[in-house]
Design a protein around this motif. Structure first.
Motif, short mmCIF file in Angstrom:
data_model
loop_
_atom_site.label_atom_id
_atom_site.label_comp_id
_atom_site.label_asym_id
_atom_site.label_seq_id
_atom_site.Cartn_x
_atom_site.Cartn_y
_atom_site.Cartn_z
N ARG A 68 0.88 -1.11 -0.15
CA ARG A 68 0.14 -0.10 -0.30
C ARG A 68 0.80 1.25 -0.01
N LEU A 69 1.72 1.31 0.95
CA LEU A 69 3.09 1.43 0.98
C LEU A 69 3.48 2.55 -0.25
N GLY A 70 3.65 2.18 -1.00
CA GLY A 70 4.54 1.45 -2.51
C GLY A 70 3.38 2.27 -3.12
N GLU A 71 2.25 1.88 -3.68
CA GLU A 71 1.23 2.68 -4.34
C GLU A 71 1.21 4.23 -4.09
N ILE A 72 0.91 4.45 -2.84
CA ILE A 72 1.12 5.81 -2.55
C ILE A 72 2.81 6.61 -3.67
N ILE A 73 3.74 6.30 -3.00
CA ILE A 73 5.34 6.85 -3.05
C ILE A 73 4.80 6.78 -4.54
N PHE A 74 4.96 5.61 -5.32
CA PHE A 74 5.22 5.76 -6.63
C PHE A 74 3.99 6.84 -7.50
N SER A 75 3.00 7.21 -7.25
CA SER A 75 2.59 8.14 -7.73
C SER A 75 2.65 9.66 -7.13
N ASP A 76 3.27 9.52 -6.38
CA ASP A 76 3.54 10.92 -5.83
C ASP A 76 4.66 11.61 -5.56
N HIS A 77 5.47 12.77 -6.41
CA HIS A 77 5.95 12.79 -5.56
C HIS A 77 6.66 13.31 -4.46
N ALA A 78 5.71 14.30 -4.34
CA ALA A 78 6.13 14.51 -2.24
C ALA A 78 6.09 13.94 -1.76
N LYS A 79 5.47 12.66 -1.81
CA LYS A 79 4.98 12.06 -0.24
C LYS A 79 6.33 10.84 -1.05
N ARG A 80 6.15 10.24 -1.56
CA ARG A 80 7.66 9.57 -2.24
C ARG A 80 8.85 10.49 -1.21
N LYS A 81 9.61 12.25 -1.38
CA LYS A 81 10.59 12.76 -0.29
C LYS A 81 10.47 12.62 0.73
N ALA A 82 8.95 12.41 1.03
CA ALA A 82 8.12 12.60 2.72
C ALA A 82 8.96 10.82 3.22
N LEU A 83 8.78 10.14 2.17
CA LEU A 83 9.10 9.21 3.60
C LEU A 83 10.28 8.95 3.72
N ASN A 84 11.00 9.11 2.57
CA ASN A 84 12.12 8.93 1.68
C ASN A 84 12.85 10.05 3.46
N SER A 85 12.62 10.89 3.62
CA SER A 85 12.71 12.05 5.06
C SER A 85 12.63 10.98 6.04
N ALA A 86 11.47 10.27 6.69
CA ALA A 86 11.65 9.61 7.50
C ALA A 86 11.57 9.39 8.29
N MET A 87 12.42 8.00 6.75
CA MET A 87 13.40 7.09 7.37
C MET A 87 14.56 6.76 7.12
N SER A 88 15.53 8.19 6.87
CA SER A 88 16.73 8.61 6.22
C SER A 88 17.60 8.25 7.36
N PHE A 89 17.21 8.77 8.07
CA PHE A 89 18.01 8.85 9.95
C PHE A 89 18.15 7.54 10.31
N SER A 90 16.89 6.71 9.83
CA SER A 90 17.23 4.89 11.00
C SER A 90 17.99 4.33 10.12
N ILE A 91 17.85 4.44 8.18
CA ILE A 91 18.03 2.93 8.10
C ILE A 91 20.00 3.64 7.57
N GLY A 92 20.16 5.03 7.63
CA GLY A 92 21.70 5.61 7.95
C GLY A 92 22.65 5.37 9.20
N ILE A 93 21.64 4.86 10.23
CA ILE A 93 22.54 4.22 11.86
C ILE A 93 22.72 2.90 11.19
N GLY A 94 21.39 2.23 10.42
CA GLY A 94 21.41 1.02 10.31
C GLY A 94 22.16 0.57 8.99
N LEU A 95 23.16 1.22 7.92
CA LEU A 95 23.73 0.79 7.40
C LEU A 95 25.49 0.79 8.02
N TYR A 96 25.43 2.69 8.57
CA TYR A 96 26.50 2.24 9.37
C TYR A 96 26.85 1.51 10.70
#
Length: 228
Positions: A68-96
């Protein structure tokens, strides 16, 4: 430690290349797996995603409905950007954290498998950068067949990412996956030999576990000598 970047695009064959590298014995840090772990129910990323998109994107068990989340972000650039913003910190910590664990173990070569390597500016950490490339027509046809979706939706998903041609132009090494899986696997094997056989650079040696310990020991000895 040599940190190799691996990226591509949807339906380009990046995951197949990643599995082939792993089969050859190269440790893989998979950004998608890190992202899934980082967005489990109750985590910081989970709370930020729910705050951004609402509880409508949750399953009955409280986990995020990724389809469901994929359907939302693929059709809306602003929402895709919002998802990246929401997850970027946690993903960065996980990768490091994954990189640190390999560094502590003394791993010589690790591959970071990151779909958004350039977009997230993680290409600054990696050298060389490997891009799995296919031409647009092949990418579209494979995505339609793989996901059983319309051509229109396939094009929408493809256009939501940085183009493979642009990624290819920024790569150090390109895997051409326009023909057969066997041909792609042969390219992976050739690249594997090149990466493993290439001696460590001075920077890699200095920032390796042994390099840091050597610098620390040298500094301690130098201070002791000056004091004496």
């Amino acid at each position: 430690m040599r940190i190799v970047g691996l990226t591509g695009g949807i339906a380009s064959g990046k995951s197949t290349a990643s599995k082939e590298f792993e089969a050859l014995g190269v440790p893989i840090i998979d950004a998608d797996k890190v992202a899934r772990a980082a967005s489990k129910k109750g985590t910081l990323a989970w709370r930020r995603i729910v705050l951004t998109f609402g509880k409508e994107i949750l399953q009955e068990d409280g986990e995020i409905n990724r389809g469901r989340l994929g359907e939302i972000i693929f059709s809306d650039h602003a929402k895709r950007k919002a998802l990246n913003s929401a997850m970027s910190f946690s993903i960065g910590i996980g990768l490091y954290w994954e990189l640190f664990k390999h560094w502590i173990k003394g791993t010589k070569v690790v591959i970071m498998d990151v779909p958004l390597l350039f977009e997230a500016k993680l290409d600054r950490l990696t050298k060389p950068i490997i891009v799995v490339w296919v031409d647009p027509e092949t990418q579209e046809a494979r995505l339609v067949k793989r996901d059983k979706i319309s051509k229109e939706l396939a094009l929408k998903k493809i256009s939501s990412q940085l183009s493979l041609d642009e990624k290819r132009d920024r790569a150090d090494i390109v895997i051409d996956n326009t023909s057969s899986i066997e041909a792609m696997k042969q390219q992976v094997q050739d690249i594997y030999k090149e990466i493993v056989a290439t001696p460590s650079t001075m920077k890699e040696l200095l920032f390796s576990r042994r390099g840091i310990f050597f610098l620390l020991a040298t500094t301690i000895f130098g201070l002791w000598w000056l004091k004496g």
